[in-house]
Design a protein around this motif. Structure first.
Motif, PDB file in Angstrom:
ATOM      1  N   THR A  15      -1.575  -0.014 -98.287  1.00 29.72           N
ATOM      2  CA  THR A  15      -2.810   0.377 -98.971  1.00 29.72           C
ATOM      3  C   THR A  15      -3.028  -0.432-100.236  1.00 29.72           C
ATOM      4  O   THR A  15      -4.143  -0.855-100.551  1.00 29.72           O
ATOM      5  CB  THR A  15      -2.779   1.876 -99.313  1.00 29.72           C
ATOM      6  OG1 THR A  15      -2.580   2.614 -98.117  1.00 29.72           O
ATOM      7  CG2 THR A  15      -4.073   2.307 -99.978  1.00 29.72           C
ATOM      8  N   THR A  16      -1.979  -0.655-100.991  1.00 35.91           N
ATOM      9  CA  THR A  16      -2.112  -1.375-102.252  1.00 35.91           C
ATOM     10  C   THR A  16      -2.201  -2.883-102.058  1.00 35.91           C
ATOM     11  O   THR A  16      -2.621  -3.595-102.960  1.00 35.91           O
ATOM     12  CB  THR A  16      -0.921  -1.056-103.171  1.00 35.91           C
ATOM     13  OG1 THR A  16       0.306  -1.350-102.477  1.00 35.91           O
ATOM     14  CG2 THR A  16      -0.927   0.413-103.572  1.00 35.91           C
ATOM     15  N   GLY A  21      -8.791  -3.610 -93.408  1.00 40.96           N
ATOM     16  CA  GLY A  21      -8.832  -3.024 -92.072  1.00 40.96           C
ATOM     17  C   GLY A  21      -8.068  -1.738 -91.927  1.00 40.96           C
ATOM     18  O   GLY A  21      -7.802  -1.302 -90.804  1.00 40.96           O
ATOM     19  N   LEU A  22      -7.694  -1.095 -93.020  1.00 36.26           N
ATOM     20  CA  LEU A  22      -6.849   0.088 -92.948  1.00 36.26           C
ATOM     21  C   LEU A  22      -7.662   1.345 -92.666  1.00 36.26           C
ATOM     22  O   LEU A  22      -8.698   1.574 -93.281  1.00 36.26           O
ATOM     23  CB  LEU A  22      -6.078   0.260 -94.256  1.00 36.26           C
ATOM     24  CG  LEU A  22      -5.064   1.414 -94.294  1.00 36.26           C
ATOM     25  CD1 LEU A  22      -3.949   1.185 -93.289  1.00 36.26           C
ATOM     26  CD2 LEU A  22      -4.495   1.578 -95.694  1.00 36.26           C
ATOM     27  N   GLU A  55      -3.751   3.283 -89.132  1.00 33.59           N
ATOM     28  CA  GLU A  55      -3.894   2.094 -88.302  1.00 33.59           C
ATOM     29  C   GLU A  55      -4.417   0.944 -89.152  1.00 33.59           C
ATOM     30  O   GLU A  55      -5.168   1.171 -90.112  1.00 33.59           O
ATOM     31  CB  GLU A  55      -4.870   2.348 -87.148  1.00 33.59           C
ATOM     32  CG  GLU A  55      -4.383   3.373 -86.150  1.00 33.59           C
ATOM     33  CD  GLU A  55      -5.392   3.667 -85.059  1.00 33.59           C
ATOM     34  OE1 GLU A  55      -5.028   4.383 -84.108  1.00 33.59           O
ATOM     35  OE2 GLU A  55      -6.551   3.194 -85.162  1.00 33.59           O
ATOM     36  N   TYR A  56      -3.990  -0.261 -88.804  1.00 33.99           N
ATOM     37  CA  TYR A  56      -4.535  -1.461 -89.440  1.00 33.99           C
ATOM     38  C   TYR A  56      -5.153  -2.321 -88.342  1.00 33.99           C
ATOM     39  O   TYR A  56      -4.481  -2.718 -87.390  1.00 33.99           O
ATOM     40  CB  TYR A  56      -3.458  -2.243 -90.180  1.00 33.99           C
ATOM     41  CG  TYR A  56      -4.059  -3.285 -91.104  1.00 33.99           C
ATOM     42  CD1 TYR A  56      -4.418  -2.958 -92.402  1.00 33.99           C
ATOM     43  CD2 TYR A  56      -4.309  -4.581 -90.655  1.00 33.99           C
ATOM     44  CE1 TYR A  56      -4.987  -3.903 -93.251  1.00 33.99           C
ATOM     45  CE2 TYR A  56      -4.884  -5.520 -91.490  1.00 33.99           C
ATOM     46  CZ  TYR A  56      -5.217  -5.178 -92.786  1.00 33.99           C
ATOM     47  OH  TYR A  56      -5.803  -6.092 -93.607  1.00 33.99           O
ATOM     48  N   LEU A  57      -6.458  -2.614 -88.456  1.00 37.49           N
ATOM     49  CA  LEU A  57      -7.209  -3.257 -87.390  1.00 37.49           C
ATOM     50  C   LEU A  57      -7.780  -4.597 -87.830  1.00 37.49           C
ATOM     51  O   LEU A  57      -8.157  -4.772 -88.992  1.00 37.49           O
ATOM     52  CB  LEU A  57      -8.356  -2.346 -86.937  1.00 37.49           C
ATOM     53  CG  LEU A  57      -7.946  -0.983 -86.369  1.00 37.49           C
ATOM     54  CD1 LEU A  57      -9.170  -0.116 -86.159  1.00 37.49           C
ATOM     55  CD2 LEU A  57      -7.184  -1.146 -85.077  1.00 37.49           C
ATOM     56  N   TRP A  58      -7.851  -5.501 -86.871  1.00 40.17           N
ATOM     57  CA  TRP A  58      -8.522  -6.783 -87.049  1.00 40.17           C
ATOM     58  C   TRP A  58      -9.667  -6.873 -86.052  1.00 40.17           C
ATOM     59  O   TRP A  58      -9.531  -6.444 -84.899  1.00 40.17           O
ATOM     60  CB  TRP A  58      -7.570  -7.953 -86.801  1.00 40.17           C
ATOM     61  CG  TRP A  58      -6.447  -8.076 -87.782  1.00 40.17           C
ATOM     62  CD1 TRP A  58      -6.430  -8.802 -88.930  1.00 40.17           C
ATOM     63  CD2 TRP A  58      -5.154  -7.453 -87.697  1.00 40.17           C
ATOM     64  NE1 TRP A  58      -5.225  -8.667 -89.563  1.00 40.17           N
ATOM     65  CE2 TRP A  58      -4.408  -7.850 -88.838  1.00 40.17           C
ATOM     66  CE3 TRP A  58      -4.555  -6.592 -86.773  1.00 40.17           C
ATOM     67  CZ2 TRP A  58      -3.118  -7.424 -89.063  1.00 40.17           C
ATOM     68  CZ3 TRP A  58      -3.270  -6.158 -87.003  1.00 40.17           C
ATOM     69  CH2 TRP A  58      -2.556  -6.571 -88.139  1.00 40.17           C
ATOM     70  N   ASP A  59     -10.798  -7.454 -86.458  1.00 37.76           N
ATOM     71  CA  ASP A  59     -11.905  -7.685 -85.522  1.00 37.76           C
ATOM     72  C   ASP A  59     -11.596  -8.898 -84.667  1.00 37.76           C
ATOM     73  O   ASP A  59     -11.049  -9.897 -85.140  1.00 37.76           O
ATOM     74  CB  ASP A  59     -13.217  -7.912 -86.280  1.00 37.76           C
ATOM     75  CG  ASP A  59     -13.796  -6.611 -86.805  1.00 37.76           C
ATOM     76  OD1 ASP A  59     -13.565  -5.577 -86.157  1.00 37.76           O
ATOM     77  OD2 ASP A  59     -14.464  -6.636 -87.844  1.00 37.76           O
ATOM     78  N   TYR A  60     -11.977  -8.797 -83.380  1.00 35.79           N
ATOM     79  CA  TYR A  60     -11.804  -9.917 -82.451  1.00 35.79           C
ATOM     80  C   TYR A  60     -13.102 -10.027 -81.659  1.00 35.79           C
ATOM     81  O   TYR A  60     -13.321  -9.284 -80.698  1.00 35.79           O
ATOM     82  CB  TYR A  60     -10.630  -9.671 -81.514  1.00 35.79           C
ATOM     83  CG  TYR A  60     -10.325 -10.827 -80.591  1.00 35.79           C
ATOM     84  CD1 TYR A  60      -9.626 -11.935 -81.066  1.00 35.79           C
ATOM     85  CD2 TYR A  60     -10.733 -10.825 -79.270  1.00 35.79           C
ATOM     86  CE1 TYR A  60      -9.348 -12.999 -80.228  1.00 35.79           C
ATOM     87  CE2 TYR A  60     -10.462 -11.881 -78.426  1.00 35.79           C
ATOM     88  CZ  TYR A  60      -9.771 -12.962 -78.913  1.00 35.79           C
ATOM     89  OH  TYR A  60      -9.499 -14.035 -78.093  1.00 35.79           O
ATOM     90  N   GLU A 173     -13.629  -0.196 -95.913  1.00 31.64           N
ATOM     91  CA  GLU A 173     -15.074  -0.155 -96.072  1.00 31.64           C
ATOM     92  C   GLU A 173     -15.475   0.796 -97.198  1.00 31.64           C
ATOM     93  O   GLU A 173     -16.410   0.530 -97.952  1.00 31.64           O
ATOM     94  CB  GLU A 173     -15.725   0.253 -94.761  1.00 31.64           C
ATOM     95  CG  GLU A 173     -15.564  -0.797 -93.672  1.00 31.64           C
ATOM     96  CD  GLU A 173     -16.285  -0.419 -92.400  1.00 31.64           C
ATOM     97  OE1 GLU A 173     -17.016   0.593 -92.423  1.00 31.64           O
ATOM     98  OE2 GLU A 173     -16.121  -1.126 -91.396  1.00 31.64           O
ATOM     99  N   PHE A 174     -14.774   1.926 -97.322  1.00 33.60           N
ATOM    100  CA  PHE A 174     -15.070   2.862 -98.403  1.00 33.60           C
ATOM    101  C   PHE A 174     -14.768   2.225 -99.757  1.00 33.60           C
ATOM    102  O   PHE A 174     -15.530   2.357-100.714  1.00 33.60           O
ATOM    103  CB  PHE A 174     -14.247   4.133 -98.216  1.00 33.60           C
ATOM    104  CG  PHE A 174     -14.519   5.184 -99.262  1.00 33.60           C
ATOM    105  CD1 PHE A 174     -15.662   5.947 -99.206  1.00 33.60           C
ATOM    106  CD2 PHE A 174     -13.628   5.392-100.300  1.00 33.60           C
ATOM    107  CE1 PHE A 174     -15.923   6.908-100.170  1.00 33.60           C
ATOM    108  CE2 PHE A 174     -13.868   6.339-101.270  1.00 33.60           C
ATOM    109  CZ  PHE A 174     -15.028   7.113-101.198  1.00 33.60           C
ATOM    110  N   TYR A 175     -13.645   1.500 -99.846  1.00 33.72           N
ATOM    111  CA  TYR A 175     -13.275   0.821-101.091  1.00 33.72           C
ATOM    112  C   TYR A 175     -14.308  -0.228-101.469  1.00 33.72           C
ATOM    113  O   TYR A 175     -14.727  -0.341-102.619  1.00 33.72           O
ATOM    114  CB  TYR A 175     -11.897   0.192-100.931  1.00 33.72           C
ATOM    115  CG  TYR A 175     -11.488  -0.690-102.096  1.00 33.72           C
ATOM    116  CD1 TYR A 175     -11.043  -0.137-103.285  1.00 33.72           C
ATOM    117  CD2 TYR A 175     -11.551  -2.080-101.983  1.00 33.72           C
ATOM    118  CE1 TYR A 175     -10.668  -0.941-104.345  1.00 33.72           C
ATOM    119  CE2 TYR A 175     -11.178  -2.897-103.042  1.00 33.72           C
ATOM    120  CZ  TYR A 175     -10.735  -2.318-104.225  1.00 33.72           C
ATOM    121  OH  TYR A 175     -10.374  -3.118-105.269  1.00 33.72           O
TER     122      TYR A 175
END
Length: 321
Positions: A15-16, A21-22, A55-60, A173-175
């Motif tokens: 997180t830090t 993507g978290l 989860e940590y996500l990447w766009d593909y 996205e919220f951050y």
């Protein structure tokens, strides 16, 4: 407990360090079942319970994302027995359906089990599949999950499965929204008659929803449609009425360019996809003839009209005859 503490420590570190993507996830299993108890007898439905993870996500590409995840699940137990806690570690993939209305989610990995009354347990496989929906900075998923285990002392193996509801928060996205909302943009970008882009202090917004600007140097007409709801790519009734009034202007067009925009809330990646969705929605509604060249462009949040978020949720239309 050690596994849970380790998972929390890892989550804090991620997180830090990386927030883009978290996703933080929490949920509740509305149904749980176990195939065998630790002495080998047939199992059955067991007590429901909660889950928490990340989860940590990447766009593909445009429709697919993938990543890593982990989840801590509350005690697997019934009124007579306590079986085990579990902590699956998995790969996850999500694929958008029906123009991002829903997405399919799949998980696969290893289920780590804790040592519980009835004998030491070892983990096994973990799989999950279900449907989800994005709701702004959040998402809601309904999942079926199946995970294996083995009681080492009794040499018994089996699985438990569940159906649960997961609630996720897209932390990145919220951050981004909070960070960008605290630094407002007071600059407006407009076009002069010679098609020159000019930046100036934001004036009062005009009331017209569809604005025509004619460029004298070449036969191109420009229209601005300003009428999208927050985090939405669908047309409102007012937007449809504006487009209906615009359709006669498209007769005889050789090329139509439709450019989608968003406000400055949310992440760059998400806003880019949303701007493309808005532009495509407008093209679909206009029902442009096949002999007309159509170009769809998504500008994301790169071209704001000012700090008025409502005005930035727009689509611009250029018509060349």
């Amino acid at each position: 407990m050690k596994k849970l503490l380790f998972g929390i420590a890892a989550l804090v570190l991620v997180t830090t360090t990386y927030s883009e993507g978290l996703e933080l996830k929490g949920g509740y299993d509305i149904w749980r079942n176990i195939s065998k108890d630790y002495v080998g007898d047939s199992g059955g439905s067991i007590d429901r319970g909660w889950t928490v993870g990340a989860e940590y996500l990447w766009d593909y590409g445009e429709d697919y994302s993938y990543g890593l995840g982990t989840e801590f699940r509350s005690m697997i137990e019934d009124e007579n027995n306590r079986y085990n806690e579990s902590m699956p570690i998995y790969l996850v993939g999500k694929y958008d359906l029906l123009d991002n209305m829903f997405y399919v989610v799949g998980r696969g990995g290893y289920n780590a089990s804790s040592n519980i009354t009835g004998g030491n347990t070892e983990g096994g496989h973990y799989v999950g599949v279900g449907l989800g929906k994005d709701i702004g900075f959040f998402n809601l998923e309904v999942l079926y999950e199946n995970m294996g285990y083995e009681f080492k002392k009794q040499d018994q193996s089996g699985y438990h499965d569940s159906v649960g509801v997961k609630f996720g928060m897209k932390l990145g996205e919220f951050y981004d929204m909070m960070r960008k909302d605290s630094t407002p943009n007071n600059t407006q970008i407009t076009y002069e008659e010679d098609n020159t882009m000019v930046s100036e202090e934001m004036p009062a917004m005009e009331e017209e929803k569809v604005e025509e600007k004619v460029v004298e140097a070449e036969p191109v007409m420009k229209f601005i449609l300003v009428n999208f709801e927050f985090n939405d790519g669908q047309l409102t009734d007012e937007a449809k009425a504006d487009l209906d009034s615009l359709k006669p202007e498209l007769v005889g067009a050789k090329k139509i360019t439709v450019i989608g925009h968003t406000d400055t809330q949310g992440s760059d990646i998400y806003n880019q996809k949303l701007s493309e969705e808005r532009a495509k929605t407008v093209v679909d509604y206009l029902e442009i003839p096949e002999d007309v060249v159509v170009e769809i462009i998504g500008e994301g949040e790169l071209m704001p009209l000012g700090e008025d978020h409502d005005a930035n949720r727009r689509v611009e239309i250029e018509v060349e005859k």
